[in-house]
Design a protein around this motif. Structure first.
Motif: not given
Ligand code: NAD
Length: 499
Positions: A52-54, A144-146, A171-172, A220-221
């Protein structure tokens, strides 16, 4: 035969976990094992976050119409597959097929809304805030969110989260409920088919350890959670303690207030659906009925109507109420019924006596109604999350409002009346985040946001709608001057004021 394994989604590939920890997913009406779910390893969670970070590096700069077009394709694919997705919800969760379709449909509506992301994510602009100075705001994605989701809406609640997050350029990583992860993975297959680049959406599985790993991960933000209050509180504290944005939608005790001037037939029918639909495994189900004055005389008729509900497997056409998700959930509910009796409430209808021919192993429990309930009783104080309704009687609307406001939860409430004056007083004085007027389950559509309040929510912003755009973006404010040679101030300005 080998039991089907639920896949993870990592960097665009649906893959098997290497874990040794698997749990069965039984059909709650039959106990037939549908599949088994992995508890993702620490390394797999790391891989998902890394993917997700990439992916964020290019996704955040993907033109907004391209992001919207993927949402357009996703909404079309979900719509085409609505029936099959509903079959999947009915099989793993037990809901009736029409209700399962509703579960997916209410998620689909969020995807439809996300198609308009360009106008939703628009910033603001003010020209000439000072001489040749303009100020404008840009809503930028966070990274990146979760998302962590509960069992009771495997279609809708994952779709409350990632379509808006992704449409905003994030991204998730999704962690669906370990009790019914089959449907969320099927919908993710459609999201991939719709054209999401690899790594934009990822799925890992498991319970507490997976959730903790997401809450602790430095990349993760933001964490979006929907589930019970004790877990939501833990998740909120952990995620925000780690400096993340967090929103947690949690438990409820929703009160339905009935005035005697309401349309009786309409009201009783609406309440039966809201109290017992989905076997009350809904955060917006009505758990407490507050009958005001003479409306108390309607109770026997309400009980008779509840008796007519047909309990059975969700795929049978005339079923009104499916099973509870697991035997343990059914045991929890029967435990509360025993407590209600022991604490002195009057059992008007006992759902424990229900048996469903041909499905003796199912986790069925019928509608259960207690009257003479008082606020100290555990059946009122605690969230049962099953078809057990508490009925209380008060004399006036003022008392009904005070009674409801005394409950710590604030997810939803509804009033039934033909008096505009009473309805207006109610909407003004009730301290609950989502209010229905002659509508029993007032879940807002996605152009608004889900706005549970008080003990039902932690964090300021709700999922989907305008609030989701705020939640999933950071506002950047730019103040710019393009000085013209002739208008450049000829002196140093040491004051804070713009000239
Ligand atoms: P739950 O709290 O047991 O589980 C929710 C999620 O948290 C799951 O993904 C689960 O794996 C994870 N989890 C469980 N225990 C954990 C722990 N100790 N630490 C970290 N994570 C953990 O909830 P549930 O039983 O799946 O769902 C029902 C609950 O959800 C009810 O309380 C209901 O009111 C609530 N709910 C609220 C809303 C809302 O919008 N307010 C909507 C739907 C459901």
């Amino acid at each position: 035969m080998d039991t089907k394994k639920v896949k993870m989604l990592i960097n665009g590939c649906f893959v098997d976990s290497a874990t040794s920890h698997w749990e069965d997913i039984p059909n709650p009406a039959t106990q037939e094992i549908l599949a088994k779910v992995p508890y993702s390893t620490a390394g797999e969670i790391e891989e998902a976050v890394a993917a997700a970070s990439q992916a964020f590096k290019s996704w955040k700069n993907t033109p907004i119409p391209m992001r919207a077009r993927i949402m357009l394709r996703l909404q079309e694919l979900i719509r085409k597959n609505l029936d099959q997705l509903a079959d999947s919800v009915t099989a793993e969760l037990g809901k009736t097929h029409p209700d399962a379709k509703g579960d997916v449909f209410r998620g689909l509506e969020v995807v439809e809304h996300a198609c308009g992301i360009a106008s939703l994510q628009m910033g603001g602009y003010v020209e000439n805030v000072a001489s040749r100075v303009d100020t404008y705001t840009i809503l930028q994605p966070l990274g990146v969110c979760a998302g962590i989701t509960p069992f009771n809406f495997p279609g809708m609640i994952p779709l409350w989260m990632y379509p808006m997050a992704i449409a905003c350029g994030n991204t998730f990583v999704l962690k669906p409920s370990e009790l019914d992860p089959i449907t969320p993975v099927k919908i993710a297959e459609l999201a991939q088919e719709a054209g999401l680049p690899d790594g934009v959406l990822n799925i890992v599985h498991g319970g507490k350890d997976t959730v903790n790993a997401l809450c602790d991960h430095p990349d993760i933000k933001a964490i979006s959670f929907v589930g019970s209050a004790p877990v939501g509180t833990l998740v909120y504290n952990r995620a925000s303690g780690n400096g993340k944005r967090a929103q947690c939608m949690m438990a409820a005790n929703n009160h339905g207030i009935v005035l005697a001037d309401a349309n009786k037939e309409y009201t009783l029918n609406a309440l039966i659906g809201a109290c017992f639909g989905a076997s009350a495994q809904r955060c917006m189900a009505i758990h407490t009925l507050v009958l005001v004055g003479k409306a108390n005389e309607w109770l026997p008729e309400f009980v008779e109507k509840a008796k007519t509900l047909k309990v059975g497997p969700g795929w049978e056409k005339d079923t009104d109420m499916g099973p509870m998700i697991r035997p343990a959930a059914k045991e929890r509910v029967t435990g509360y019924i025993e407590q209600g009796i022991a604490q002195g409430a009057k059992l008007e209808l006992d759902g424990r006596v229900v048996s469903v021919q041909g499905y003796e192993k199912g986790n069925f429990i019928g509608p259960t109604i207690f009257s003479n309930v008082t606020p100290e009783m555990s059946i009122y104080r605690e969230e049962i999350f099953g078809p057990v309704l508490s009925v209380v009687n008060v004399n006036t609307l003022d008392e009904a409002i005070a009674f409801t406001n005394n409950n710590p939860f604030g997810n939803g409430t509804a009033i039934f009346t033909s008096s505009g004056v009473a309805a207006h007083q109610f909407q003004n004085e009730i301290d609950v985040g989502q209010v229905g007027i002659n509508l029993p389950i007032p879940v807002p559509l996605p152009f608004f946001s889900f706005t549970g309040s008080r003990g039902s929510k932690l964090g300021d912003l709700g999922p989907y709608g305008k609030q989701a755009v705020e939640f999933y973006t950071q506002t950047k404010t730019v103040t710019a001057r393009w000085p013209k040679e002739t208008t450049v101030p000829g002196e140093v300005n040491t004051a804070i004021t713009l000239k």
